[in-house]
Enzyme design. Structure first.
Site, PDB file in Angstrom:
ATOM      1  N   GLU A 214      -5.505 -11.164  -1.096  1.00  0.00           N
ATOM      2  CA  GLU A 214      -4.765 -11.135   0.180  1.00  0.00           C
ATOM      3  C   GLU A 214      -4.586  -9.661   0.519  1.00  0.00           C
ATOM      4  OE1 GLU A 214      -3.653 -13.671   2.086  1.00  0.00           O
ATOM      5  OE2 GLU A 214      -4.422 -15.255   0.803  1.00  0.00           O
ATOM      6  N   CYS A 248       1.841  -6.837   6.519  1.00  0.00           N
ATOM      7  CA  CYS A 248       0.365  -6.840   6.511  1.00  0.00           C
ATOM      8  C   CYS A 248      -0.216  -7.360   7.812  1.00  0.00           C
ATOM      9  CB  CYS A 248      -0.142  -7.673   5.344  1.00  0.00           C
ATOM     10  SG  CYS A 248       0.471  -9.357   5.348  1.00  0.00           S
TER      11      CYS A 248
HETATM   12  P1  NAD Z   1      -1.255  -1.871  -3.544  1.00  0.00           P
HETATM   13  O1  NAD Z   1      -2.650  -2.403  -3.469  1.00  0.00           O
HETATM   14  O2  NAD Z   1      -1.063  -0.410  -3.693  1.00  0.00           O
HETATM   15  O3  NAD Z   1      -0.460  -2.526  -4.788  1.00  0.00           O
HETATM   16  C1  NAD Z   1      -0.414  -3.917  -5.000  1.00  0.00           C
HETATM   17  C2  NAD Z   1      -0.268  -4.178  -6.481  1.00  0.00           C
HETATM   18  O4  NAD Z   1      -1.391  -3.642  -7.163  1.00  0.00           O
HETATM   19  C3  NAD Z   1       0.979  -3.560  -7.115  1.00  0.00           C
HETATM   20  O5  NAD Z   1       1.571  -4.547  -7.962  1.00  0.00           O
HETATM   21  C4  NAD Z   1       0.430  -2.396  -7.917  1.00  0.00           C
HETATM   22  O6  NAD Z   1       1.158  -2.139  -9.089  1.00  0.00           O
HETATM   23  C5  NAD Z   1      -0.977  -2.834  -8.260  1.00  0.00           C
HETATM   24  N1  NAD Z   1      -1.885  -1.699  -8.361  1.00  0.00           N
HETATM   25  C6  NAD Z   1      -1.846  -0.529  -7.680  1.00  0.00           C
HETATM   26  N2  NAD Z   1      -2.857   0.269  -8.028  1.00  0.00           N
HETATM   27  C7  NAD Z   1      -3.577  -0.393  -8.968  1.00  0.00           C
HETATM   28  C8  NAD Z   1      -4.741  -0.092  -9.719  1.00  0.00           C
HETATM   29  N3  NAD Z   1      -5.375   1.060  -9.585  1.00  0.00           N
HETATM   30  N4  NAD Z   1      -5.202  -1.031 -10.578  1.00  0.00           N
HETATM   31  C9  NAD Z   1      -4.573  -2.211 -10.710  1.00  0.00           C
HETATM   32  N5  NAD Z   1      -3.456  -2.560 -10.035  1.00  0.00           N
HETATM   33  C10 NAD Z   1      -2.952  -1.669  -9.166  1.00  0.00           C
HETATM   34  O7  NAD Z   1      -0.551  -2.465  -2.259  1.00  0.00           O
HETATM   35  P2  NAD Z   1       0.893  -2.179  -1.741  1.00  0.00           P
HETATM   36  O8  NAD Z   1       0.973  -0.741  -1.352  1.00  0.00           O
HETATM   37  O9  NAD Z   1       1.893  -2.722  -2.694  1.00  0.00           O
HETATM   38  O10 NAD Z   1       0.936  -3.091  -0.422  1.00  0.00           O
HETATM   39  C11 NAD Z   1       0.421  -2.664   0.782  1.00  0.00           C
HETATM   40  C12 NAD Z   1      -0.910  -3.280   1.091  1.00  0.00           C
HETATM   41  O11 NAD Z   1      -0.877  -4.666   0.851  1.00  0.00           O
HETATM   42  C13 NAD Z   1      -1.282  -3.131   2.555  1.00  0.00           C
HETATM   43  O12 NAD Z   1      -2.642  -2.820   2.669  1.00  0.00           O
HETATM   44  C14 NAD Z   1      -0.992  -4.502   3.131  1.00  0.00           C
HETATM   45  O13 NAD Z   1      -1.739  -4.814   4.278  1.00  0.00           O
HETATM   46  C15 NAD Z   1      -1.351  -5.377   1.986  1.00  0.00           C
HETATM   47  N6  NAD Z   1      -0.634  -6.649   2.076  1.00  0.00           N
HETATM   48  C16 NAD Z   1      -1.360  -7.768   2.323  1.00  0.00           C
HETATM   49  C17 NAD Z   1      -0.702  -8.981   2.460  1.00  0.00           C
HETATM   50  C18 NAD Z   1      -1.440 -10.251   2.735  1.00  0.00           C
HETATM   51  O14 NAD Z   1      -0.804 -11.292   2.668  1.00  0.00           O
HETATM   52  N7  NAD Z   1      -2.726 -10.227   3.029  1.00  0.00           N
HETATM   53  C19 NAD Z   1       0.684  -9.023   2.322  1.00  0.00           C
HETATM   54  C20 NAD Z   1       1.371  -7.859   2.052  1.00  0.00           C
HETATM   55  C21 NAD Z   1       0.699  -6.672   1.917  1.00  0.00           C
END
Ligand code: NAD
Length: 460
Positions: A214, A248
């Site tokens: 997502e 998002c």
């Molecule tokens: P992110 O991808 O930075 O982090 C999400 C998760 O991934 C966190 O739990 C984090 O600890 C983990 N993570 C971060 N870096 C990692 C790595 N290198 N390896 C493994 N795991 C890792 O996202 P965010 O900043 O928490 O959220 C924002 C993003 O999420 C935006 O792009 C937004 O559009 C998207 N989002 C999508 C939805 C949806 O339903 N499609 C909903 C909310 C947010």
């Protein structure tokens, strides 16, 4: 629990696999009881949830209710429909296969991993968890470290309501996430950014683990001339500045018919004032940016184009005013990256063909919004663009309809969830064909001599 120790993570996975093997999670009564418990977890702890979200994001109580505690609706929907979802479904068998019967059995996948983001840090863990429980799985949860109060509350609550051999939380940042991703799961459900989504998918590929991703992206919002201006402005301002734009599916940028642009900007400005007052910094209804890093990333966008509304910032409180940008170029960083904050570029178009071409030149968005009463235009946009979902004459509300699968396409994600789609995501559909012994036609067995012409007649 807070751990990045591989041995501890392995131990939890091992315990969950043993518990899954007992078959307990497959019982529909068990699943229903756990969904009731999850509902209880939310209803018993509303003040704590609201406090944690306030501490992490300064989230207004109203927004916490509507968009985080509102996950209860997903639980209710699953409880209401679970018996039906779990039933094997009869599949058609054509006459040539007489007397076979065919059925499709949903079965749980096993031990699944849910990785959450920080923007709706409670709901975006609970909603997929509903699907994982409903489908009969054991679950490990990794909340976002950037919302530490919610992450810690989730750990505390999940361990109080569920045994860790069934549902466990592993807290931590990238390291914890990577430790988890190095293990074999039966499904990984990830919500987050597109770049990290690729890392998750690559790690899952090593174990051939299926993923639901997502993700995010730049969701366009088209505004045509055939609209109710006041309603349009309210719906855009609400969807964009909810959670200070950290949503998002928030409209990322506006594509406005040039004939209505000035009127729309005036209406948006008026609405921002109505919603948040002359000084949104003092409004109790306006959230803050999650971290200093994101605050700095966002304030750089304020150098793009021309600020026509807002633009004020406060680094200490991580405040960025609801902001409208005009005269933005498509090559500016604000139009090259997902904004994910309270900054809204307004781009005008002369002909809708230009707007469609712009959308189609970008990666496929998670959401697409069109404000227009023109049904021909509505159909044209539906047919000529691709996005995870579409909402006509409103923003964001599509996420609240449990019967609509929610997910992206292309760069905005893989798979979907909510309602039945959540159950499907965490289930394997096992095809079962059954023959009986009362009849055994010889037509398919060797020797084939004399049987080919009959086969040709059947197959055609
Ligand atoms: P992110 O991808 O930075 O982090 C999400 C998760 O991934 C966190 O739990 C984090 O600890 C983990 N993570 C971060 N870096 C990692 C790595 N290198 N390896 C493994 N795991 C890792 O996202 P965010 O900043 O928490 O959220 C924002 C993003 O999420 C935006 O792009 C937004 O559009 C998207 N989002 C999508 C939805 C949806 O339903 N499609 C909903 C909310 C947010």
């Amino acid at each position: 629990m807070i751990t990045t120790e591989t041995s501890q993570i392995n131990e939890i996975i091992h315990q969950q696999r043993s518990f899954f093997q007992t078959g307990k999670t497959k019982e529909v009564a068990f699943r229903l009881a756990q969904l009731q418990k999850l509902k209880q977890l939310v209803t018993d702890n509303k003040p704590e949830i609201i406090d944690a979200l306030k501490a992490d994001l300064n989230k207004p109580e109203f927004e916490s209710y509507a968009t985080e505690i509102g996950a209860i609706k997903e639980i209710d929907y699953a409880i209401k429909n679970l018996q039906n979802w779990c039933k094997p479904k009869k599949a058609d068998v054509s006459w040539e296969f007489f007397p076979y019967s065919a059925r499709i059995y949903p079965e749980p996948l096993g031990v699944v991993l849910i990785i959450g983001p920080w923007n709706y840090p409670f709901q975006l863990i609970i909603s997929p968890l509903v699907g994982a429980i409903a489908a009969g799985n054991c679950t490990i949860i990794k909340p976002s470290e950037l919302a530490p109060h919610t992450s810690s509350l989730l750990t505390q609550l999940i361990s109080k309501y569920f045994p860790s051999e069934y549902i466990a939380v592993v807290e931590g940042g990238v390291e914890a996430s990577q430790q988890l991703l190095s293990q074999k799961f039966d499904h990984i459900f990830f919500t987050g950014g597109t770049a990290i989504g690729k890392i998750v998918m690559a790690a899952a590929a090593k174990h051939l683990t299926p993923v639901t991703l997502e993700l995010g992206g730049k969701s366009p919002c088209i505004v045509d001339t055939e609209i109710n201006l006041e309603h349009t402005a309210k719906r855009i301002v609400w969807g964009k500045f909810l959670n200070a734009g950290q949503t998002c599916i928030a409209p990322d940028y506006l594509l406005v018919n040039q004939n209505i642009k000035q009127d729309l900007i005036t209406a948006l400005q008026k609405t921002i004032k109505e919603f948040y007052g002359d000084h949104p910094a003092t409004s109790p209804d306006y959230a803050r940016i999650i971290s200093q890093k994101h605050f700095e990333r966002l304030t750089k966008y304020l150098d793009n184009g021309q600020i026509i509304v807002g633009g004020e910032t406060n680094s200490e409180s991580k405040y960025i005013a609801p902001t409208l940008l005009d005269q933005v170029s498509l090559s500016d960083p604000v139009m090259q990256e997902e904004i994910f904050g309270p900054i809204l570029p307004v781009i005008e178009y002369k002909d809708i063909t230009e707007a469609i071409a712009l959308i189609n030149s970008q990666p496929k968005p998670l959401a697409l919004y069109l404000f227009s009463q023109n049904q021909h235009l509505q159909q044209r946009i539906l047919q000529q663009t691709s996005s995870g979902g579409v909402c006509l004459n409103d923003t964001v509300m599509q996420v609240g309809i449990s019967s609509l699968p929610f997910g992206g396409v292309g760069d905005s994600g893989i798979g979907s969830y909510h309602g039945k789609a959540s159950f499907d995501t965490f289930s394997h559909y096992k095809s079962v064909l059954k023959n009986s012994f009362w009849l055994d036609l010889n037509w398919r067995y060797a020797p084939y001599q004399g049987k080919l012409s009959a086969l040709k007649r059947i197959i055609g």
